[in-house]
Design a protein around this motif. Structure first.
Motif, PDB file in Angstrom:
ATOM      1  N   LYS A  71       2.326   6.105  -1.404  1.00 37.30           N
ATOM      2  CA  LYS A  71       3.562   5.770  -2.116  1.00 37.30           C
ATOM      3  C   LYS A  71       4.113   4.423  -1.638  1.00 37.30           C
ATOM      4  O   LYS A  71       4.488   3.571  -2.451  1.00 37.30           O
ATOM      5  CB  LYS A  71       4.594   6.873  -1.908  1.00 37.30           C
ATOM      6  CG  LYS A  71       5.872   6.685  -2.705  1.00 37.30           C
ATOM      7  CD  LYS A  71       6.821   7.862  -2.483  1.00 37.30           C
ATOM      8  CE  LYS A  71       8.130   7.661  -3.212  1.00 37.30           C
ATOM      9  NZ  LYS A  71       9.064   8.783  -2.965  1.00 37.30           N
ATOM     10  N   GLU A  72       4.148   4.225  -0.337  1.00 34.87           N
ATOM     11  CA  GLU A  72       4.664   2.961   0.214  1.00 34.87           C
ATOM     12  C   GLU A  72       3.821   1.778  -0.251  1.00 34.87           C
ATOM     13  O   GLU A  72       4.361   0.715  -0.597  1.00 34.87           O
ATOM     14  CB  GLU A  72       4.667   3.030   1.746  1.00 34.87           C
ATOM     15  CG  GLU A  72       5.741   3.956   2.310  1.00 34.87           C
ATOM     16  CD  GLU A  72       5.665   4.077   3.816  1.00 34.87           C
ATOM     17  OE1 GLU A  72       4.808   3.386   4.427  1.00 34.87           O
ATOM     18  OE2 GLU A  72       6.448   4.857   4.393  1.00 34.87           O
ATOM     19  N   THR A  73       2.505   1.957  -0.283  1.00 37.38           N
ATOM     20  CA  THR A  73       1.623   0.873  -0.708  1.00 37.38           C
ATOM     21  C   THR A  73       1.790   0.576  -2.190  1.00 37.38           C
ATOM     22  O   THR A  73       1.793  -0.586  -2.609  1.00 37.38           O
ATOM     23  CB  THR A  73       0.149   1.223  -0.400  1.00 37.38           C
ATOM     24  OG1 THR A  73       0.019   1.549   0.983  1.00 37.38           O
ATOM     25  CG2 THR A  73      -0.765   0.054  -0.716  1.00 37.38           C
ATOM     26  N   LEU A  74       1.951   1.614  -3.007  1.00 41.00           N
ATOM     27  CA  LEU A  74       2.162   1.403  -4.441  1.00 41.00           C
ATOM     28  C   LEU A  74       3.483   0.683  -4.689  1.00 41.00           C
ATOM     29  O   LEU A  74       3.573  -0.181  -5.578  1.00 41.00           O
ATOM     30  CB  LEU A  74       2.142   2.740  -5.183  1.00 41.00           C
ATOM     31  CG  LEU A  74       0.814   3.501  -5.196  1.00 41.00           C
ATOM     32  CD1 LEU A  74       0.955   4.806  -5.952  1.00 41.00           C
ATOM     33  CD2 LEU A  74      -0.313   2.656  -5.774  1.00 41.00           C
ATOM     34  N   GLU A  75       4.500   1.011  -3.918  1.00 44.11           N
ATOM     35  CA  GLU A  75       5.786   0.323  -4.051  1.00 44.11           C
ATOM     36  C   GLU A  75       5.644  -1.158  -3.697  1.00 44.11           C
ATOM     37  O   GLU A  75       6.250  -2.026  -4.355  1.00 44.11           O
ATOM     38  CB  GLU A  75       6.830   1.001  -3.174  1.00 44.11           C
ATOM     39  CG  GLU A  75       7.264   2.359  -3.710  1.00 44.11           C
ATOM     40  CD  GLU A  75       8.132   3.144  -2.749  1.00 44.11           C
ATOM     41  OE1 GLU A  75       8.807   4.088  -3.195  1.00 44.11           O
ATOM     42  OE2 GLU A  75       8.134   2.829  -1.534  1.00 44.11           O
ATOM     43  N   LYS A  76       4.826  -1.462  -2.692  1.00 42.48           N
ATOM     44  CA  LYS A  76       4.569  -2.866  -2.336  1.00 42.48           C
ATOM     45  C   LYS A  76       3.828  -3.580  -3.464  1.00 42.48           C
ATOM     46  O   LYS A  76       4.089  -4.753  -3.759  1.00 42.48           O
ATOM     47  CB  LYS A  76       3.755  -2.939  -1.044  1.00 42.48           C
ATOM     48  CG  LYS A  76       4.528  -2.542   0.206  1.00 42.48           C
ATOM     49  CD  LYS A  76       3.634  -2.580   1.429  1.00 42.48           C
ATOM     50  CE  LYS A  76       4.388  -2.097   2.670  1.00 42.48           C
ATOM     51  NZ  LYS A  76       3.504  -2.030   3.855  1.00 42.48           N
ATOM     52  N   LEU A  77       2.905  -2.865  -4.107  1.00 44.10           N
ATOM     53  CA  LEU A  77       2.146  -3.453  -5.211  1.00 44.10           C
ATOM     54  C   LEU A  77       3.062  -3.755  -6.395  1.00 44.10           C
ATOM     55  O   LEU A  77       2.944  -4.806  -7.034  1.00 44.10           O
ATOM     56  CB  LEU A  77       1.028  -2.500  -5.631  1.00 44.10           C
ATOM     57  CG  LEU A  77       0.071  -2.988  -6.720  1.00 44.10           C
ATOM     58  CD1 LEU A  77      -0.672  -4.247  -6.270  1.00 44.10           C
ATOM     59  CD2 LEU A  77      -0.915  -1.887  -7.096  1.00 44.10           C
ATOM     60  N   ILE A  78       3.995  -2.855  -6.676  1.00 45.04           N
ATOM     61  CA  ILE A  78       4.981  -3.085  -7.749  1.00 45.04           C
ATOM     62  C   ILE A  78       5.792  -4.340  -7.451  1.00 45.04           C
ATOM     63  O   ILE A  78       5.993  -5.193  -8.318  1.00 45.04           O
ATOM     64  CB  ILE A  78       5.914  -1.866  -7.889  1.00 45.04           C
ATOM     65  CG1 ILE A  78       5.159  -0.673  -8.475  1.00 45.04           C
ATOM     66  CG2 ILE A  78       7.125  -2.198  -8.772  1.00 45.04           C
ATOM     67  CD1 ILE A  78       5.940   0.627  -8.397  1.00 45.04           C
TER      68      ILE A  78
END
Length: 286
Positions: A71-78
């Motif tokens: 989740k944290e990595t996907l938020e960074k990607l966004i």
């Protein structure tokens, strides 16, 4: 420049490459998820990631990250891609190994990929409704796994496109299962019915949200198999998915539903679903 997640690293999309012997490429040996993004925020992220892990477990792939790390990595990607409204696509495969139908006998590192897309909400269709066709469900018997093997779904969707329709409603004999990329619902006498979550359909995250908002607002809701006859005599029909949200179906194989207009219960559920989005992600633009 657009960025992609590849095995824990966020890199320029042009640099993201996988081996030709990756088992996802050769066998469809993997699973995937699509998560909606509104106002730069993930919607129902925990539910999607839980399903992602469950699907991977079902085919013996161990994800080398916790759901919180994902989740944290996907938020960074966004954030890196400056995405406000769209989707994140993510998939994991068993990894790269010499081509063999059986699983690799040596330890192989799974391949994890994720990227963002700008995807608008289909707001005009929310108001007008969409057309669908009927088609026999020819897929395998583990549709509860969100597998990369989607050829049956693609063939059904293509039939719909060639017929000038939005979706193909699938059935096994007389029993309606789901759409090629959606869950299907009927409304009769104010009550909503949709196929129970078992191996014949994908347990939709949007479906679960709809179930919850119906329960909270005293709209009768039942998960139960219904027939083609039930579909034909329904007062209203609608479909749901991550990108379609709650979509009225106004015609099926040339036959009008509710005189070709979205129904009252469907409209109410659309409204309740948008309220749920705004609770998690903030007010949506008009």
């Amino acid at each position: 420049m657009k960025f992609t997640l590849l095995n824990g690293e966020i890199i320029p999309r042009s640099e993201a490459k996988v081996d030709v012997e990756d088992r996802g490429y050769q066998f469809g040996d993997g699973v995937y998820e699509v998560i909606r993004v509104y106002n730069g925020k993930l919607f129902t992220a925990n539910e999607h990631l839980s399903r992602f892990v469950k699907s991977a477990d079902s085919i013996g792939i161990s994800i080398p990250y916790t759901t919180e790390q994902l989740k944290e990595t996907l938020e960074k990607l966004i954030e890196k891609n400056k995405l406000q409204l769209g989707t994140i696509y993510m998939q994991i495969t068993r990894g790269t190994a010499p081509r063999n139908h059986a699983f690799p006998t040596v330890k192989v590192t799974p391949t994890l990929v994720a990227y963002t897309n700008e995807v608008r909400r289909p707001e005009e269709s929310f108001h007008t409704g969409v057309k669908a066709i009927l088609t026999e469900d020819i897929r395998w018997l583990r549709c509860d796994i969100k597998s990369l093997n989607l050829l049956g779904n693609l063939l059904a969707k293509q039939k719909a496109v060639e017929a000038g329709c939005y979706e193909a409603i699938q059935h096994r004999g007389q029993d309606v299962t789901e759409g090629s990329s959606s869950n299907i619902y009927i409304v009769k006498n104010g009550a909503v019915m949709t196929h129970e979550s078992n191996h014949l359909i994908l347990k939709g995250i949007t479906k679960d949200v709809i179930l919850d908002v119906c329960s909270d607002n005293d709209i009768p809701f039942e998960e139960k198999t219904f027939s083609l006859d039930d579909l034909e005599t329904a007062d209203e029909v609608f479909l749901s998915s991550t990108t379609s949200e709650v979509m009225p179906v106004i015609e099926i194989s040339g036959n009008k539903v509710n005189n070709g207009t979205p129904g009252e219960v469907t409209r109410k559920i659309q409204e309740l679903f948008q309220q749920e989005i705004e609770k998690q992600c903030g007010k949506l633009a008009d």
